[in-house]
Design an enzyme around this catalytic site. Structure first.
Site, PDB file in Angstrom:
ATOM      1  N   HIS A 114       0.803  -1.228   0.000  1.00  0.00           N
ATOM      2  CA  HIS A 114       0.000   0.000   0.000  1.00  0.00           C
ATOM      3  C   HIS A 114       0.833   1.273   0.000  1.00  0.00           C
ATOM      4  O   HIS A 114       0.325   2.346   0.326  1.00  0.00           O
ATOM      5  CB  HIS A 114      -0.974  -0.016   1.188  1.00  0.00           C
ATOM      6  N   CYS A 125       4.264  15.634 -12.826  1.00  0.00           N
ATOM      7  CA  CYS A 125       5.412  15.010 -13.510  1.00  0.00           C
ATOM      8  C   CYS A 125       5.724  13.606 -12.991  1.00  0.00           C
ATOM      9  O   CYS A 125       6.550  12.909 -13.570  1.00  0.00           O
ATOM     10  CB  CYS A 125       6.648  15.902 -13.391  1.00  0.00           C
ATOM     11  N   CYS A 143       5.263  20.302  -5.999  1.00  0.00           N
ATOM     12  CA  CYS A 143       6.520  19.812  -6.584  1.00  0.00           C
ATOM     13  C   CYS A 143       7.288  21.011  -7.147  1.00  0.00           C
ATOM     14  O   CYS A 143       6.713  22.074  -7.386  1.00  0.00           O
ATOM     15  CB  CYS A 143       6.141  18.836  -7.697  1.00  0.00           C
ATOM     16  N   CYS A 145       8.091  21.328 -10.054  1.00  0.00           N
ATOM     17  CA  CYS A 145       7.510  21.630 -11.375  1.00  0.00           C
ATOM     18  C   CYS A 145       6.212  22.420 -11.233  1.00  0.00           C
ATOM     19  O   CYS A 145       5.621  22.819 -12.234  1.00  0.00           O
ATOM     20  CB  CYS A 145       7.261  20.338 -12.160  1.00  0.00           C
ATOM     21  N   GLY A 182      -1.760  -9.475  12.466  1.00  0.00           N
ATOM     22  CA  GLY A 182      -2.335  -8.158  12.741  1.00  0.00           C
ATOM     23  C   GLY A 182      -3.107  -7.553  11.589  1.00  0.00           C
ATOM     24  O   GLY A 182      -3.059  -6.345  11.381  1.00  0.00           O
ATOM     25  N   THR A 183      -3.814  -8.388  10.854  1.00  0.00           N
ATOM     26  CA  THR A 183      -4.648  -7.845   9.782  1.00  0.00           C
ATOM     27  C   THR A 183      -6.057  -8.427   9.876  1.00  0.00           C
ATOM     28  O   THR A 183      -6.218  -9.605  10.211  1.00  0.00           O
ATOM     29  CB  THR A 183      -4.039  -8.105   8.381  1.00  0.00           C
ATOM     30  N   SER A 184      -7.043  -7.574   9.573  1.00  0.00           N
ATOM     31  CA  SER A 184      -8.414  -8.065   9.557  1.00  0.00           C
ATOM     32  C   SER A 184      -8.669  -8.835   8.256  1.00  0.00           C
ATOM     33  O   SER A 184      -9.690  -9.485   8.120  1.00  0.00           O
ATOM     34  CB  SER A 184      -9.393  -6.903   9.694  1.00  0.00           C
ATOM     35  N   ASN A 208      -3.289 -12.822  16.070  1.00  0.00           N
ATOM     36  CA  ASN A 208      -4.229 -11.710  16.232  1.00  0.00           C
ATOM     37  C   ASN A 208      -4.922 -11.873  17.594  1.00  0.00           C
ATOM     38  O   ASN A 208      -5.344 -12.981  17.932  1.00  0.00           O
ATOM     39  CB  ASN A 208      -5.272 -11.779  15.088  1.00  0.00           C
TER      40      ASN A 208
END
Ligand code: OAD
Length: 235
Positions: A114, A125, A143, A145, A182-184, A208
């Protein structure tokens, strides 16, 4: 616990998928569950390309707030235990987190599905810059630019970085043990790696403190905090 330790000890190829829960003990809020960011904020206001087009300043304010929390946090024993797994002939750390705590703990290679909260990318750019340690500036930042910068993270409705995803799939397919930490496991495509690992024959182990939709379908589901269980499993 003992069985998982044994699987890990015997395996030469291991992969781990981490989520916000591994950084919870470092004081960084998770997204779902008690105290989760999505209880307090609406993702469609803050974490979509449409939200950024509508109000880039608001989106940046939220990311700046999270950057400050992350800058003040330290990696915990869970992050540190995973560094040890790099001694295996094959180990791949795949994370949904954007906080960089795995690297700060010492992990040398991390597949960041992610993105990275410290990166800003020009919407004009495409140039990227790293903002860690950089003093705050007027929001939204621009930026050189003149283009508008955006956080270098993946928002809802956006594709994952292709190269990183390909590597994550490959590592998942070849893992003998796959840790889900540690993730759902409700956000796709990341969550799909769990089923890929399982169908490729890996022993899949969840870590978990809460039961998740995966719990009953895996080889083992260990209830506890990553910072407590991982050091016991790995060292
Ligand atoms: P979630 O907030 O959905 O889930 C966090 C999980 O960590 C929950 O299952 C908790 O029970 C668990 N947990 C809490 N404390 C823990 C601890 N000390 N040790 C181990 N586990 C713990 O976070 P993610 O699954 O990472 O995406 O969320 C996935 C994605 O949704 C994020 O990457 C983000 C979010 O929207 C984007 O921003 C694209």
């Amino acid at each position: 616990m003992e069985q998982t330790r044994e699987w890990l000890r015997a395996a030469s190829s291991v992969a781990a998928l981490t989520g916000a829960g591994i950084s919870a003990e470092s004081g960084i809020p998770t997204f779902r569950g008690a105290g989760g960011l999505w209880r307090q904020f609406r993702p469609e206001d803050l974490a979509t390309p449409e939200a950024f087009a509508r109000d880039p300043r608001l989106v940046w304010e939220w990311y700046e707030w999270r950057r400050k929390l992350i800058a003040a946090a330290q990696p915990n024993a869970g992050h540190v235990a995973l560094v040890e797994l790099e001694k295996k002939p094959q180990f791949t750390l795949i994370t949904q987190n954007v906080d960089g705590l795995h690297e700060r703990a010492g992990s040398r290679k991390v597949l960041k599905l992610h993105g990275d909260i410290w990166i800003s990318r020009c919407t004009g750019c495409g140039r990227e810059r790293r903002d860690e340690g950089r003093p705050p500036e007027e929001l939204p930042p621009r930026c050189e630019c003149g283009g508008l910068l955006r956080p270098g993270v993946v928002w809802f409705g956006e594709a994952l970085p292709g190269g990183v995803w390909g590597e994550a799939e490959q590592a998942t397919r070849s893992a003998e043990v796959f840790l889900v930490i540690g993730t759902s496991a409700v956000v796709h495509p990341a969550a799909g790696l769990v089923w890929l690992a399982q169908s490729a024959g890996a022993k899949v182990v969840e870590i978990n403190p809460e039961e998740t939709p995966l719990s009953s379908q895996l080889d083992r589901s260990l209830r506890g905090q990553a910072g407590e269980l991982l050091p016991q499993l790995i060292t």
